[in-house]
Write a protein that holds these residues in place. Structure first.
Motif, mmCIF file in Angstrom:
data_model
loop_
_atom_site.group_PDB
_atom_site.id
_atom_site.type_symbol
_atom_site.label_atom_id
_atom_site.label_comp_id
_atom_site.label_asym_id
_atom_site.label_seq_id
_atom_site.Cartn_x
_atom_site.Cartn_y
_atom_site.Cartn_z
ATOM 1 N N GLY A 1 0.816 -1.206 0.000
ATOM 2 C CA GLY A 1 0.000 0.000 0.000
ATOM 3 C C GLY A 1 0.850 1.256 0.000
ATOM 4 O O GLY A 1 2.051 1.218 -0.261
ATOM 5 N N ARG A 2 0.224 2.364 0.308
ATOM 6 C CA ARG A 2 0.955 3.627 0.393
ATOM 7 C C ARG A 2 2.037 3.523 1.450
ATOM 8 O O ARG A 2 3.106 4.127 1.358
ATOM 9 N N SER A 3 1.746 2.732 2.484
ATOM 10 C CA SER A 3 2.746 2.334 3.465
ATOM 11 C C SER A 3 2.402 0.904 3.876
ATOM 12 O O SER A 3 1.227 0.545 3.965
ATOM 13 N N GLY A 4 3.401 0.097 4.101
ATOM 14 C CA GLY A 4 3.161 -1.262 4.545
ATOM 15 C C GLY A 4 2.422 -2.109 3.526
ATOM 16 O O GLY A 4 2.374 -1.789 2.327
ATOM 17 N N TYR A 5 1.832 -3.191 4.027
ATOM 18 C CA TYR A 5 1.106 -4.138 3.178
ATOM 19 C C TYR A 5 -0.356 -4.211 3.600
ATOM 20 O O TYR A 5 -0.686 -4.197 4.787
ATOM 21 N N VAL A 6 -1.232 -4.346 2.605
ATOM 22 C CA VAL A 6 -2.675 -4.389 2.809
ATOM 23 C C VAL A 6 -3.171 -5.799 2.511
ATOM 24 O O VAL A 6 -2.868 -6.361 1.451
ATOM 25 N N ASP A 7 -3.925 -6.377 3.436
ATOM 26 C CA ASP A 7 -4.501 -7.714 3.257
ATOM 27 C C ASP A 7 -5.602 -7.631 2.200
ATOM 28 O O ASP A 7 -6.620 -6.973 2.398
ATOM 29 N N VAL A 8 -5.398 -8.304 1.069
ATOM 30 C CA VAL A 8 -6.308 -8.141 -0.066
ATOM 31 C C VAL A 8 -7.707 -8.656 0.247
ATOM 32 O O VAL A 8 -8.711 -7.975 0.000
ATOM 33 N N ALA A 9 -7.806 -9.870 0.797
ATOM 34 C CA ALA A 9 -9.125 -10.452 1.058
ATOM 35 C C ALA A 9 -9.889 -9.677 2.116
ATOM 36 O O ALA A 9 -11.079 -9.378 1.962
ATOM 37 N N SER A 10 -9.212 -9.307 3.200
ATOM 38 C CA SER A 10 -9.888 -8.597 4.292
ATOM 39 C C SER A 10 -10.366 -7.221 3.862
ATOM 40 O O SER A 10 -11.507 -6.826 4.119
ATOM 41 N N GLU A 11 -9.490 -6.487 3.187
ATOM 42 C CA GLU A 11 -9.835 -5.114 2.831
ATOM 43 C C GLU A 11 -10.823 -5.029 1.674
ATOM 44 O O GLU A 11 -11.537 -4.034 1.541
ATOM 45 N N SER A 12 -10.855 -6.055 0.844
ATOM 46 C CA SER A 12 -11.791 -6.035 -0.290
ATOM 47 C C SER A 12 -13.104 -6.733 0.019
ATOM 48 O O SER A 12 -14.077 -6.601 -0.735
ATOM 49 N N GLY A 13 -13.136 -7.477 1.128
ATOM 50 C CA GLY A 13 -14.326 -8.279 1.429
ATOM 51 C C GLY A 13 -14.492 -9.454 0.480
ATOM 52 O O GLY A 13 -15.600 -9.973 0.317
#
Length: 302
Positions: free
Chosen positions: A18-30
């Motif tokens: 992400g803009r910083s760090g890593y974003v969990d794709v499944a959790s954040e996208s539902g």
């Protein structure tokens, strides 16, 4: 876009930088089906667009040891051997072959990008091979080189760890290329729209000393032709990996040979794609008197 599989309390899960760090794709996208790289690639362009939409979010920082292999469970790992002229020459091969040397690796040989790399207990000739790897996206059959990039999801870094006695004990390379957890891959899959692999520096260092240094433009069979070649005899599938070969400077070709030994740190960097780094450790010992042990002298590695 940069994709990484990260070990979490919920198991290994796909993240996007992400803009910083890593974003969990499944959790954040539902979208629970996007919890793995294979799930994302199976979803095609629409799923990739979902992940891309998360790159502007703030994510979580992880330690590098939390990173799993960039492709934890590849469908297949297809490899091009002897794909740089300098490596062909150092191995006594034709520097301009008319047909690609190819072999397969199993998913069980995959290792995380910063995990300890165990020298096989049955090998005293364990060698490094820094490589650029292709990760297949849409794939397909009979893909001409001019359409090859359309079939690719992205690229990552790979070390094709090779037990040379086992590789050379017979005419087939399979045993020497398939010891469990002998192929670190990662740290991320960098999507094809973010990096051009036509002319990238590829470097391997051992304990800080440069052992391999080349550019991807020196490949005999370039990335597009690799896609064309393998798709000639098999349908390339999402999640397949193609290892594109290693430059000159491997351990077996040096005088005296340089083998990986416990305590060594081996690092492979592909410009714009990433760096993997592994400490070499002792493997679990083999049973006493184990009968299958190729002679390093007989196989010509010493």
């Amino acid at each position: 876009m940069r994709l990484a599989t990260i070990r979490t309390s919920e198991g290994s899960r796909l993240h996007v930088r992400g803009r910083s760090g890593y974003v969990d794709v499944a959790s954040e996208s539902g979208r629970p089906e996007l919890a793995t790289l294979n799930g994302l690639l199976a979803g095609g362009v629409a799923a990739l667009d979902v992940a891309a939409g998360l790159t502007s979010r703030e994510g979580r920082e992880y330690d590098e040891t939390d990173l799993d292999a960039a492709v934890p469970r590849p469908n297949r790992v297809m490899c091009v051997g002897v794909n740089y002229s300098a490596h062909a020459v150092e191995g006594g091969r034709d520097a301009n072959p008319t047909w690609p040397e190819s072999f397969m690796r199993s998913a069980s040989s995959v290792l995380a990008p910063y995990a300890d790399l165990a020298r096989p207990a049955l090998s005293s000739g364990f060698d490094y091979e820094g490589e650029l790897a292709i990760v297949i996206g849409s794939g397909g059959r009979y893909i001409p080189r001019e359409k090859a990039m359309d079939a690719i999801a992205g690229f990552t870094v790979l070390n094709d760890g090779s037990a040379r006695e086992w590789q050379r004990a017979a005419t087939q390379w399979t045993p020497g290329k398939n010891f469990d957890a002998s192929m670190p891959i990662g740290p991320e899959v960098v999507t094809a729209d973010e990096v051009s692999v036509d002319d990238l520096a590829i470097t391997t260092t051992l304990n800080g000393a440069v052992m391999q240094s080349a550019r991807t433009s020196q490949m005999i069979v370039d990335v597009a032709r690799c896609i064309e070649f393998f798709s000639s005899f098999t349908k390339l599938l999402p999640g397949d990996v193609i290892a594109t070969g290693t430059p000159g400077g491997v351990g077996f070709a040096r005088t005296p040979p340089v083998w990986l030994t416990p305590g060594d740190v081996i690092e492979v960097t592909v410009e714009g794609v990433g760096t993997i780094r592994n400490k070499v450790v002792e493997d679990e010992p083999a049973p006493a008197g184990w009968p299958w042990l190729p002679s390093a002298t007989a196989t010509g590695i010493l």
